[in-house]
Design a protein around this motif. Structure first.
Motif, PDB file in Angstrom:
ATOM      1  N   ARG A  96      27.666 -22.440  10.791  1.00 21.47           N
ATOM      2  CA  ARG A  96      26.993 -21.465   9.950  1.00 21.47           C
ATOM      3  C   ARG A  96      27.110 -21.872   8.488  1.00 21.47           C
ATOM      4  NH1 ARG A  96      28.943 -15.331  10.226  1.00 21.47           N
ATOM      5  NH2 ARG A  96      30.788 -16.334   9.321  1.00 21.47           N
ATOM      6  N   ARG A  97      26.011 -21.765   7.769  1.00 21.87           N
ATOM      7  CA  ARG A  97      26.012 -22.078   6.350  1.00 21.87           C
ATOM      8  C   ARG A  97      26.680 -20.961   5.567  1.00 21.87           C
ATOM      9  NH1 ARG A  97      22.456 -26.050   4.449  1.00 21.87           N
ATOM     10  NH2 ARG A  97      21.075 -26.970   6.014  1.00 21.87           N
ATOM     11  N   GLY A  98      26.830 -21.194   4.283  1.00 21.50           N
ATOM     12  CA  GLY A  98      27.405 -20.180   3.407  1.00 21.50           C
ATOM     13  C   GLY A  98      26.341 -19.224   2.892  1.00 21.50           C
ATOM     14  N   ALA A  99      26.363 -18.926   1.602  1.00 20.35           N
ATOM     15  CA  ALA A  99      25.429 -17.968   1.011  1.00 20.35           C
ATOM     16  C   ALA A  99      23.994 -18.467   1.143  1.00 20.35           C
ATOM     17  CB  ALA A  99      25.772 -17.736  -0.458  1.00 20.35           C
ATOM     18  N   LEU A 100      23.090 -17.543   1.421  1.00 18.96           N
ATOM     19  CA  LEU A 100      21.690 -17.899   1.589  1.00 18.96           C
ATOM     20  C   LEU A 100      21.061 -18.293   0.253  1.00 18.96           C
ATOM     21  CD1 LEU A 100      19.253 -18.041   3.522  1.00 18.96           C
ATOM     22  CD2 LEU A 100      18.790 -15.643   2.975  1.00 18.96           C
ATOM     23  N   PHE A 101      21.463 -17.611  -0.829  1.00 24.46           N
ATOM     24  CA  PHE A 101      20.901 -17.881  -2.144  1.00 24.46           C
ATOM     25  C   PHE A 101      21.923 -18.574  -3.031  1.00 24.46           C
ATOM     26  CE2 PHE A 101      18.520 -13.998  -0.850  1.00 24.46           C
ATOM     27  CZ  PHE A 101      17.251 -14.569  -0.802  1.00 24.46           C
ATOM     28  N   SER A 102      21.415 -19.401  -3.928  1.00 28.37           N
ATOM     29  CA  SER A 102      22.277 -20.008  -4.944  1.00 28.37           C
ATOM     30  C   SER A 102      22.635 -18.942  -5.980  1.00 28.37           C
ATOM     31  CB  SER A 102      21.534 -21.165  -5.622  1.00 28.37           C
ATOM     32  OG  SER A 102      20.450 -20.668  -6.395  1.00 28.37           O
ATOM     33  N   PRO A 103      23.644 -19.189  -6.822  1.00 25.40           N
ATOM     34  CA  PRO A 103      23.982 -18.209  -7.860  1.00 25.40           C
ATOM     35  C   PRO A 103      22.792 -17.850  -8.745  1.00 25.40           C
ATOM     36  CG  PRO A 103      25.735 -19.815  -7.654  1.00 25.40           C
ATOM     37  CD  PRO A 103      24.623 -20.292  -6.774  1.00 25.40           C
ATOM     38  N   ALA A 104      21.965 -18.840  -9.101  1.00 24.08           N
ATOM     39  CA  ALA A 104      20.778 -18.554  -9.928  1.00 24.08           C
ATOM     40  C   ALA A 104      19.788 -17.677  -9.180  1.00 24.08           C
ATOM     41  CB  ALA A 104      20.116 -19.867 -10.351  1.00 24.08           C
ATOM     42  N   GLU A 105      19.614 -17.930  -7.889  1.00 21.65           N
ATOM     43  CA  GLU A 105      18.689 -17.121  -7.102  1.00 21.65           C
ATOM     44  C   GLU A 105      19.213 -15.706  -6.907  1.00 21.65           C
ATOM     45  OE1 GLU A 105      16.684 -20.655  -4.343  1.00 21.65           O
ATOM     46  OE2 GLU A 105      18.553 -19.697  -3.722  1.00 21.65           O
ATOM     47  N   ARG A 106      20.525 -15.558  -6.728  1.00 22.08           N
ATOM     48  CA  ARG A 106      21.090 -14.211  -6.584  1.00 22.08           C
ATOM     49  C   ARG A 106      20.921 -13.418  -7.876  1.00 22.08           C
ATOM     50  NH1 ARG A 106      25.434 -16.995  -4.191  1.00 22.08           N
ATOM     51  NH2 ARG A 106      26.759 -16.569  -5.992  1.00 22.08           N
ATOM     52  N   SER A 107      21.101 -14.084  -9.012  1.00 22.64           N
ATOM     53  CA  SER A 107      20.917 -13.409 -10.290  1.00 22.64           C
ATOM     54  C   SER A 107      19.472 -12.949 -10.459  1.00 22.64           C
ATOM     55  CB  SER A 107      21.310 -14.353 -11.439  1.00 22.64           C
ATOM     56  OG  SER A 107      21.028 -13.776 -12.697  1.00 22.64           O
ATOM     57  N   PHE A 108      18.528 -13.835 -10.123  1.00 24.08           N
ATOM     58  CA  PHE A 108      17.115 -13.466 -10.256  1.00 24.08           C
ATOM     59  C   PHE A 108      16.743 -12.365  -9.274  1.00 24.08           C
ATOM     60  CE2 PHE A 108      12.739 -14.010  -8.747  1.00 24.08           C
ATOM     61  CZ  PHE A 108      12.054 -13.767  -9.931  1.00 24.08           C
ATOM     62  N   LEU A 109      17.296 -12.400  -8.068  1.00 22.83           N
ATOM     63  CA  LEU A 109      16.997 -11.383  -7.068  1.00 22.83           C
ATOM     64  C   LEU A 109      17.360  -9.994  -7.571  1.00 22.83           C
ATOM     65  CD1 LEU A 109      16.116 -10.528  -4.235  1.00 22.83           C
ATOM     66  CD2 LEU A 109      18.433 -11.080  -3.430  1.00 22.83           C
ATOM     67  N   GLY A 110      18.483  -9.874  -8.268  1.00 24.98           N
ATOM     68  CA  GLY A 110      18.871  -8.578  -8.799  1.00 24.98           C
ATOM     69  C   GLY A 110      17.858  -8.038  -9.794  1.00 24.98           C
ATOM     70  N   VAL A 111      17.327  -8.930 -10.659  1.00 30.91           N
ATOM     71  CA  VAL A 111      16.312  -8.507 -11.626  1.00 30.91           C
ATOM     72  C   VAL A 111      15.014  -8.171 -10.908  1.00 30.91           C
ATOM     73  CG1 VAL A 111      15.013  -9.191 -13.691  1.00 30.91           C
ATOM     74  CG2 VAL A 111      17.380  -9.947 -13.388  1.00 30.91           C
ATOM     75  N   LEU A 112      14.652  -8.968  -9.905  1.00 31.71           N
ATOM     76  CA  LEU A 112      13.422  -8.717  -9.157  1.00 31.71           C
ATOM     77  C   LEU A 112      13.476  -7.370  -8.444  1.00 31.71           C
ATOM     78  CD1 LEU A 112      10.676  -9.813  -8.205  1.00 31.71           C
ATOM     79  CD2 LEU A 112      11.872 -10.930  -6.305  1.00 31.71           C
ATOM     80  N   GLU A 113      14.622  -7.024  -7.900  1.00 34.15           N
ATOM     81  CA  GLU A 113      14.763  -5.730  -7.238  1.00 34.15           C
ATOM     82  C   GLU A 113      14.567  -4.579  -8.229  1.00 34.15           C
ATOM     83  OE1 GLU A 113      17.868  -6.823  -3.614  1.00 34.15           O
ATOM     84  OE2 GLU A 113      18.649  -6.223  -5.583  1.00 34.15           O
ATOM     85  N   GLN A 114      15.072  -4.750  -9.452  1.00 36.96           N
ATOM     86  CA  GLN A 114      14.851  -3.727 -10.478  1.00 36.96           C
ATOM     87  C   GLN A 114      13.379  -3.651 -10.860  1.00 36.96           C
ATOM     88  OE1 GLN A 114      17.667  -3.752 -13.851  1.00 36.96           O
ATOM     89  NE2 GLN A 114      18.797  -5.341 -12.740  1.00 36.96           N
ATOM     90  N   ALA A 115      12.703  -4.794 -10.890  1.00 35.75           N
ATOM     91  CA  ALA A 115      11.318  -4.845 -11.353  1.00 35.75           C
ATOM     92  C   ALA A 115      10.351  -4.212 -10.357  1.00 35.75           C
ATOM     93  CB  ALA A 115      10.909  -6.294 -11.632  1.00 35.75           C
ATOM     94  N   VAL A 116      10.568  -4.423  -9.064  1.00 32.89           N
ATOM     95  CA  VAL A 116       9.590  -3.946  -8.074  1.00 32.89           C
ATOM     96  C   VAL A 116      10.010  -2.657  -7.398  1.00 32.89           C
ATOM     97  CG1 VAL A 116       8.869  -6.331  -7.672  1.00 32.89           C
ATOM     98  CG2 VAL A 116      10.555  -5.294  -6.147  1.00 32.89           C
ATOM     99  N   GLY A 117      11.293  -2.298  -7.465  1.00 34.12           N
ATOM    100  CA  GLY A 117      11.746  -1.054  -6.858  1.00 34.12           C
ATOM    101  C   GLY A 117      11.441  -1.008  -5.365  1.00 34.12           C
ATOM    102  N   SER A 118      10.958   0.150  -4.922  1.00 35.52           N
ATOM    103  CA  SER A 118      10.634   0.330  -3.498  1.00 35.52           C
ATOM    104  C   SER A 118       9.159   0.098  -3.201  1.00 35.52           C
ATOM    105  CB  SER A 118      11.023   1.755  -3.071  1.00 35.52           C
ATOM    106  OG  SER A 118      10.311   2.730  -3.841  1.00 35.52           O
TER     107      SER A 118
END
Length: 253
Positions: free
Chosen positions: A37-59
């Motif tokens: 099994r691999r480790g984290a699916l996203f790199s640290p940069a991708e995880r950081s961007f994902l958090g902003v993207l979640e705020q931007a698009v909401g539900s």
């Protein structure tokens, strides 16, 4: 005596090395798995961007990550050899993020996070091909440079612009117009400096199709009896063949 001790020591070391190599190259099915099994699916940069993207698009959108391109784009080549070549070009590629409708999970917009690895020649060729494929499939593609911080407002605006001009998913098996060839889509436009090029089927909002109510795309006939004329063409072609000439800038008849 010393020679005998050295010889025994050599045999012991050889036995240990053999045991290690035998364990490393043991065929599958003999107690050793071919997968881990691999480790984290996203790199640290991708995880950081994902958090902003979640705020931007909401539900309003469902965010999927690491989606295979071949699961989003369908190969339409009629020839078997051409079909195989086209499929092989996308089978090993993936989108960093995919925005979908929250209920039916219909893809609306792909997002690529461009870090320093995208500066290489091979990666630039890959990016150019992916842009071309998405443009052909009328799937908006946002390419966003990886930075230490992002603007939630700018990202939200870019996503809204991309998904607003995007036509609904439709299978295109032949040219949009029967009157002749049509010119290709315009090159992708640009958005805020913090956002990369926006790849979409059009650069402006299109009116709804007067027949089916779906999205329309602005095209220009370059041959045939209507050469030079601009049309609003239904994006659901061939299911809907409605084509409305553009009478004036921003208006249709």
């Amino acid at each position: 005596m010393n020679a005998a001790i050295l010889f025994l020591a050599f045999l012991a070391v050889a036995a240990i090395l053999y045991a290690l190599l035998a364990r490393r190259w043991r065929p599958s099915g003999e107690g050793q798995s071919d997968y881990i099994r691999r480790g984290a699916l996203f790199s640290p940069a991708e995880r950081s961007f994902l958090g902003v993207l979640e705020q931007a698009v909401g539900s309003d959108y469902r965010i999927l990550g690491k989606v295979r391109v071949a699961d989003v784009l369908e190969v339409m080549a009629r020839d078997r050899a051409a079909h195989l070549r086209a499929f092989n070009r996308i089978s090993a590629k993936h989108f960093d993020f995919l925005l979908c409708t929250p209920d039916e999970i219909v893809p609306l917009c792909a997002i690529e996070l461009d870090d320093r690895s995208h500066r290489g020649a091979a990666r630039r060729r890959r990016d150019a091909f992916l842009e071309h494929a998405c443009r052909d499939a009328a799937l908006p593609l946002l390419r966003i440079p990886a930075t230490r911080s992002y603007s939630v407002e700018a990202l939200r605006d870019a996503v809204l612009r991309a998904t607003t001009v995007a036509p609904p998913p439709a299978v295109r098996r032949e040219p949009v117009f029967d009157e002749g060839e049509v010119e290709p889509d315009p090159p992708p436009g640009r958005v805020e400096p913090t956002i990369g090029p926006l790849v979409a089927g059009a650069a402006e909002a299109a009116p709804p199709c007067p027949k089916c109510g779906g999205g329309m795309r602005r095209r220009r006939a370059v041959s045939g009896p209507h050469a030079g004329r601009e049309f609003w063409a239904c994006a659901a072609f061939p299911d809907c063949r409605t084509a409305v000439p553009v009478r004036a800038e921003g208006a249709t008849a």
